[in-house]
Design a protein around this motif. Structure first.
Motif, PDB file in Angstrom:
ATOM      1  N   LYS B   9      33.994 -42.519  46.750  1.00 56.29           N
ATOM      2  CA  LYS B   9      35.252 -43.104  47.223  1.00 56.29           C
ATOM      3  C   LYS B   9      35.247 -43.121  48.738  1.00 56.29           C
ATOM      4  O   LYS B   9      35.050 -42.092  49.391  1.00 56.29           O
ATOM      5  CB  LYS B   9      36.449 -42.292  46.716  1.00 56.29           C
ATOM      6  CG  LYS B   9      37.791 -42.819  47.205  1.00 56.29           C
ATOM      7  CD  LYS B   9      38.123 -44.181  46.617  1.00 56.29           C
ATOM      8  CE  LYS B   9      39.208 -44.884  47.397  1.00 56.29           C
ATOM      9  NZ  LYS B   9      39.477 -46.246  46.866  1.00 56.29           N
ATOM     10  N   THR B  47      41.137 -36.064  46.080  1.00 57.41           N
ATOM     11  CA  THR B  47      40.556 -37.383  45.824  1.00 57.41           C
ATOM     12  C   THR B  47      39.836 -37.398  44.481  1.00 57.41           C
ATOM     13  O   THR B  47      39.936 -38.365  43.724  1.00 57.41           O
ATOM     14  CB  THR B  47      39.589 -37.757  46.963  1.00 57.41           C
ATOM     15  OG1 THR B  47      40.282 -37.639  48.209  1.00 57.41           O
ATOM     16  CG2 THR B  47      39.101 -39.187  46.809  1.00 57.41           C
ATOM     17  N   ALA B  51      40.904 -39.720  41.477  1.00 61.93           N
ATOM     18  CA  ALA B  51      39.938 -40.677  40.922  1.00 61.93           C
ATOM     19  C   ALA B  51      39.951 -40.595  39.400  1.00 61.93           C
ATOM     20  O   ALA B  51      39.922 -41.611  38.703  1.00 61.93           O
ATOM     21  CB  ALA B  51      38.541 -40.396  41.470  1.00 61.93           C
ATOM     22  N   ILE B  58      37.629 -46.604  42.245  1.00 61.68           N
ATOM     23  CA  ILE B  58      36.549 -45.944  42.983  1.00 61.68           C
ATOM     24  C   ILE B  58      35.532 -46.982  43.425  1.00 61.68           C
ATOM     25  O   ILE B  58      35.495 -48.103  42.921  1.00 61.68           O
ATOM     26  CB  ILE B  58      35.881 -44.827  42.133  1.00 61.68           C
ATOM     27  CG1 ILE B  58      35.416 -45.371  40.785  1.00 61.68           C
ATOM     28  CG2 ILE B  58      36.829 -43.665  41.960  1.00 61.68           C
ATOM     29  CD1 ILE B  58      34.644 -44.354  39.968  1.00 61.68           C
ATOM     30  N   ASP B  59      34.712 -46.593  44.404  1.00 65.80           N
ATOM     31  CA  ASP B  59      33.791 -47.561  45.004  1.00 65.80           C
ATOM     32  C   ASP B  59      32.395 -47.485  44.402  1.00 65.80           C
ATOM     33  O   ASP B  59      31.505 -48.237  44.799  1.00 65.80           O
ATOM     34  CB  ASP B  59      33.720 -47.325  46.518  1.00 65.80           C
ATOM     35  CG  ASP B  59      35.083 -47.446  47.164  1.00 65.80           C
ATOM     36  OD1 ASP B  59      35.742 -48.472  46.913  1.00 65.80           O
ATOM     37  OD2 ASP B  59      35.513 -46.514  47.879  1.00 65.80           O
TER      38      ASP B  59
END
Ligand SMILES: Nc1ncnc2c1ncn2[C@@H]1O[C@H](COP(=O)(O)OP(=O)(O)OP(=O)(O)O)[C@@H](O)[C@H]1O
Ligand SMILES: [Mg+2]
Lengths: 304, 264
Positions: B9, B47, B51, B58-59
């Motif tokens: 993230k 975080t 998430a 999320i990335d």
């Protein structure tokens, strides 16, 4: 005719107008108080309700169908604002302003020009200035039915989830509530009510005008605030609060008529209402600001 | 039960404020694991929990609960699987609604919300019993607005609401941090009770190392978006605050940056 007499004569009309705006104010209550969303769509959607109703009546539609169409058109305007906010992530106020601008054009398109008469000759109307007593009774019935329906609705699972959305989005989502859906729905419900009041207003005043909605939000808020001030001491019951809002609108219009009767320039009235609304909105803020700072742990019986 | 794979993230990507909050975090929780999570300020603990809860997309990487991939699921759709209690006592309840109305909302987590009544008399009875079990006298205040309850009472209620419909995962993010020590201990005790009674799988972030050691069967330490320590079972029971601090210092080359860690 003396001033006092003139004022007295104008009272039934003020009550009728107040009742029409009561429906509008209840719509504002849904967004402003329940959803906690300052929705400026209403300045446009009230006029949309007027425009749709006026045009359909002119086309010979049954007045009930024309009003239903106005209501649906109002819900559509709420949908637009709701999608601006939830789908496109545009801030609440700006979403409402954008829809309001869109509606300015749309309302002109619907009406074809800036002003349309609503003629009682073509189709029998539900409310008119000519039959004030009947009109007032019908409008009271409209208010009561709307309040009843909303009272029921906010007591259901769906309505309760909507209230939670307005109260605390984090909590709502954590409890599995689709806050976007509920936000959009509340905006539709609100603007549907507002447009319905517009449809009644167009019949009552015998015309629909593009400028009619301007500043409607302030009148709605004023009614909400007056209503809260009246009933907050009596009861916290939701139904009483809604009744208070409708009553608030009536009081607003009675005061309005008195102001007109006293020959105070009505041009100043919008400014006065805005100032009154500003003061009432400021009071809770200042109260909080000067309240004693809260301790971490409130006493066992914190309620008063 | 819970499986995080290479979860990444980044906040404010491509700006001067870019912050890698989670840097390829992988962790698997077994059924019934009660994991305490510690780490310095900004380590990525919240975080990680957010998430899992789906507060933001999320990335990179994936998240699964019970074999079900939930990476793409919006927050409200994950809610049936996840019970949550937040650090801020205001966050977990609807302040303007009655206590029983809040409970009724929680009872419908994951169910379709239609036009039936939001609250029935049968449910009221259930809530009364459940609230009585908290031992805070809340069973007699069911028509009180939750906003009028104290922080500790609200956290206890949030905990109850989080477990009313049994979740697959319970996420507790410093949920006692805003409370005075006595109330914090009470809420912690309730958390323990709920988790063991329901055999829940739980992640509990705490800034208190002693609590982190005393509770749960597994301990995770995070630093700069990574998990730097993961101990379970007997090994965890033997942990001491001093050992944890020393480990942290060696791993990160700096003193433990959480000023609150030594309080408690
Ligand atoms: N919504 C957000 N937007 C931008 N940055 C964020 C956001 N949330 C967290 N961060 C950043 O990500 C990093 C990790 O934050 P996080 O809240 O996960 O830390 P934490 O371990 O919970 O710390 P604490 O003990 O202070 O609660 C921090 O640098 C923080 O500033
Ligand atoms: Mg945190």
């Amino acid at each position: 005719m003396g001033i006092l007499q003139a004022i007295l004569v104008s009272m039934p009309g003020a009550v009728a107008q107040g009742l029409i705006w009561g429906i509008m104010a209840i719509g504002v209550y849904i967004t402003f108080k329940v959803l906690d969303f300052a929705d400026l769509t209403v300045d446009g959607s009230i006029c949309t309700g007027m425009a749709v109703c006026a045009m359909l009546i002119a086309a010979g539609w049954n007045v009930w169908l024309a009003m239903l169409a106005a209501l649906l058109a109002g819900m559509l305007t709420g949908l637009v604002t709701g999608l601006f906010h939830t789908l496109l992530g545009i801030p609440a106020i700006l979403s409402g302003i954008l829809t309001q601008l869109i509606l300015w054009s749309m309302n002109l398109v619907i009406m074809g020009k800036a002003n349309q008469p609503v003629n009682a000759m073509r189709v029998p109307l539900l409310v008119t200035r000519l039959h004030l007593t009947e009109s007032i009774l019908i409008l009271i019935a409209f208010n009561l039915v709307l309040i009843g329906v909303l009272y029921w609705f906010f007591g259901t699972e769906f309505g309760s989830a909507l209230r939670a959305t307005g109260c605390n989005k984090n909590m709502a989502r954590a409890q599995g509530i689709n806050t976007n859906l509920h936000t959009v729905f509340a905006l539709m419900l609100s603007n549907g009510s507002v447009a319905l009041s517009g449809a009644l207003l167009a019949q009552y005043q015998g015309s629909a005008d593009i400028n009619n909605g301007r500043g409607a939000i302030v009148i709605g808020l004023a009614a909400v605030i007056i209503g809260e001030a009246i009933v907050s001491k009596i009861s916290r019951n939701f139904i009483v609060r809604l009744l208070g809002v409708a009553l608030g609108a009536v009081i607003y219009y009675i005061v309005y008529q008195i102001v007109i009767g006293l020959r105070i320039p009505t041009d100043l009235l919008k400014m006065l209402s805005a100032i009154v609304v500003a003061i009432f909105l400021a009071v809770p803020y200042w109260k909080k600001k000067f309240a004693k700072p809260l301790r971490k742990e409130a006493p066992q019986n914190a309620e008063t | 039960m819970l499986k995080l794979e290479n979860v990444r993230k980044v906040f404010h990507p491509g700006t001067v404020n870019e912050k890698v909050a989670l840097d390829s975090v992988s962790v698997t929780l077994a059924d019934g694991d009660f994991v305490t999570v510690i780490g310095g300020n900004g380590a990525g603990k919240s975080t990680m929990l957010n998430a899992v809860a789906g507060v933001f997309p999320i990335d990179g990487g994936s998240i699964a609960i019970d074999g079900q991939d939930i990476t793409k699921l919006p927050e409200y759709k994950r809610a049936p699987l996840i019970g949550r209690v937040f650090q801020d006592p205001m966050m977990g309840t609807a302040a303007d609604m009655w206590l029983e109305e809040n409970m009724a909302l929680a009872l419908r987590r994951g169910k379709k919300r239609g036009l039936r009544w939001a609250l029935t008399s049968k449910e009221r009875k259930l809530f009364r019993e459940k609230l009585a079990e908290l031992g805070l006298g809340l069973e007699d205040r069911m028509t009180t607005k939750v906003g009028l309850l104290s922080g500790g009472q609200r956290q206890a209620v949030t905990l109850l609401m989080a477990t009313l419909i049994e979740p697959k995962m319970l996420l507790l993010d410093e949920h006692t941090a805003a409370l005075d020590p006595k109330t914090a201990a009470k809420v912690l005790e309730l958390s323990d009770r709920f988790i063991s009674q329901g055999h829940l799988t739980a992640l509990m972030v705490t800034h208190n190392m002693r609590d982190a050691i005393a509770h749960g069967n597994r301990l995770i330490m995070m630093n700069e978006g990574r998990i730097i320590l993961d101990v379970a079972g007997e090994e965890k029971k033997k942990l001491t605050v001093e050992a944890l601090l020393e480990f942290f210092q060696q791993a990160s080359g700096e003193a433990f940056a959480n000023d609150r860690a030594l309080l408690g």
